[in-house]
Design a protein around this motif. Sequence first.
Motif, PDB file in Angstrom:
ATOM      1  N   VAL A  22      49.225  83.052  47.964  1.00  0.00           N
ATOM      2  CA  VAL A  22      48.317  82.205  48.740  1.00  0.00           C
ATOM      3  C   VAL A  22      47.744  82.990  49.919  1.00  0.00           C
ATOM      4  N   LEU A  58      43.404  75.873  48.241  1.00  0.00           N
ATOM      5  CA  LEU A  58      42.340  76.877  48.250  1.00  0.00           C
ATOM      6  C   LEU A  58      42.391  77.788  47.032  1.00  0.00           C
ATOM      7  N   PHE A  85      52.665  76.807  55.366  1.00  0.00           N
ATOM      8  CA  PHE A  85      51.504  77.620  54.998  1.00  0.00           C
ATOM      9  C   PHE A  85      51.072  77.322  53.563  1.00  0.00           C
ATOM     10  N   HIS A  99      49.657  73.595  52.910  1.00  0.00           N
ATOM     11  CA  HIS A  99      48.304  73.293  53.382  1.00  0.00           C
ATOM     12  C   HIS A  99      47.232  74.197  52.768  1.00  0.00           C
ATOM     13  N   ASN A 100      47.611  75.342  52.263  1.00  0.00           N
ATOM     14  CA  ASN A 100      46.596  76.280  51.760  1.00  0.00           C
ATOM     15  C   ASN A 100      46.548  76.395  50.248  1.00  0.00           C
ATOM     16  N   LYS A 147      35.356  75.218  54.948  1.00  0.00           N
ATOM     17  CA  LYS A 147      36.642  75.732  54.508  1.00  0.00           C
ATOM     18  C   LYS A 147      37.645  75.614  55.654  1.00  0.00           C
ATOM     19  N   ARG A 148      38.862  75.249  55.312  1.00  0.00           N
ATOM     20  CA  ARG A 148      39.930  75.134  56.313  1.00  0.00           C
ATOM     21  C   ARG A 148      41.186  75.811  55.786  1.00  0.00           C
ATOM     22  N   ALA A 149      41.888  76.468  56.691  1.00  0.00           N
ATOM     23  CA  ALA A 149      43.132  77.125  56.294  1.00  0.00           C
ATOM     24  C   ALA A 149      44.100  77.123  57.467  1.00  0.00           C
ATOM     25  N   THR A 153      45.070  76.974  63.132  1.00  0.00           N
ATOM     26  CA  THR A 153      44.318  76.614  61.933  1.00  0.00           C
ATOM     27  C   THR A 153      42.889  77.119  62.080  1.00  0.00           C
ATOM     28  N   VAL A 167      43.793  83.699  50.940  1.00  0.00           N
ATOM     29  CA  VAL A 167      43.201  83.308  52.229  1.00  0.00           C
ATOM     30  C   VAL A 167      42.567  84.524  52.901  1.00  0.00           C
TER      31      VAL A 167
END
Length: 587
Positions: free
Chosen positions: A156, A578, A571, A574-575, A202-204, A191, A160
């Motif tokens: 992941v 993606l 991590f 939430h990611n 996009k959010r990471a 974040t 990212v």
Amino acid sequence: MSSVWSFFKVSEEDPRYAVCNECEGRVMRGGVRAKSFNTTNLITHLKNKHPGAYKEYEKSANANKQWKKANATAAAPVGSPIEQALEKTKKFHKDHPKQKALTMAITKMITVDDQPFLLVEDEGFREVLDLAEPRYDKPSRRYFADVALPALHDGVATHVHKLLDSDVNDISFTMDIWSSYLNQTSMLSLTAQWIDVNFEMKRAVLHAQEFPGSHTGTAIASAFDAMFTEWKIQKENVHVVLRDNARNMVKAMEECGVKSLGCMAYLGQLAVHDAVLSQQSVVDSLAIARKIVGHFKSSSLGTSRLRDIQRETGMKTKLLQQDVPTRWNSTFLMMTTLLEQKRALVMYEADHGMPVSLNANQWSLIEKMTTLLAPFEEMTREISSHTATAADVIPSVVALKRFLNKTAETDSGVKTTKYKDRYFDADLKQVAKNKLEKEVDKMTASVTTSTSATDGHTPDREEGEPQEKRMCTQREGHSFLDMFDEILEEKEPDEQVHGYLSEPTLPRNVSPLQYWQSNKTHFPALATVARKYLSAPCTSLDSERLFSAASNVVSEKRNRIGTERAEMLLFVKHNIRLLPKTGKAKG
């Protein structure tokens, strides 16, 4: 999974070590953090200490390679029906695609559903696995925690990094600090939010790391510098950081050398509290309201009787909501539910009595408070949504002020919000327009410089590549005749600003990102500015939502979990969305 694990097992005392099955010696797994574990030391140990076992490992590793090559696609079993039946009872090899896919799926489930690693050893869970796929060789919880999770985390994190490296010039951030009451752990979050070239938000989550010691501005700034360094984020690419208004946070951003803004939801909390909820008559009424709700929260008999009254009067059975005084919107919700249940509460008091009660003036005051605060609550919900950006701040505040200035409370004419310069007075309009033109000029100069740097022979162009070939590659997918229309559509920077402001305003339900996706070639410089400024959120709620999830990760079931593993779980949780979707493993 490497074949070397046939000769080792993870140490129960310290997962940084593996225990050799041959000599029971402990071998370091390559680092102090799970992210850096590898099998190099294990293989070296076999080679130097146990030559016979090492030969077996080499033979197994080579066989695995050949097996994987021969079984790239899962072939149907051959032979007699008995042989086929026996084949289906054999456990998968460690490198079998189905074995790996199931292990990965379980690891994702543990992460996304906030399950403890101990789940994989629960009798019921193992029974389900045996029924679903009896060939699956179930790893231990240690394997999931020490091998599978770090591997998923690394995958992941790599993705990212790839997203952040793909034409992202301006990134906005939110940050917060959270402390667990279970193990006294403090965590600092970071974040990121940005808009890609297709105008998709996009959010990471980049970090939710342990933050020990005093939470001074200097300490926070130092931690942020380390975070940016780890993710290779240059400070000139930091558009803005959303934070709370605590002094240590403000000082940290100043020392870190990045621009920051206070959370709008937090500012709204202060405004409502100072202007409305701090008035003595309101304070007294709310104190009684909390005691009423508390009476039913602590009395199952009282709650049962209230429900009976609600049913008898044809009302919906509904529990009263207790507020959190530091969250004004929860106070608004408490007052709203009290007003909804006023008739039932009055009847309850007449039949059974209550420790305290609201008089007619206090009921009237609560009703007026809910009417006054309703637009604030609506605005808070708007700016707290995932689609909200900093561009919503000025329209929301101006619309709210106009609403409050209306003499008729039922007037809904101001609820239709529009974009652009409608929310500025004459002087501010000119100031905003000048700043916008200045920003567009800056972007245009940057684009021009970048374009001229790629004309002719430059270090970015591969040596020996003909100019004609490079230009042909750039034009691929376009017709020569398309260039005529493109030239006619191009506008100078000042013309772009004037043309944009001259266009009809958008309905409020139209996403600005959709607009810029459709108009990025019409207003190219403005579109670049839009990507920068629309990346900023209104609030720091992304970090607060992250720590709401942290309370589930560091829970009663997982109260002994280490901070490093907790960060990996947060991590990934939430990611993982993606990651590109993958197909099902065959087996």
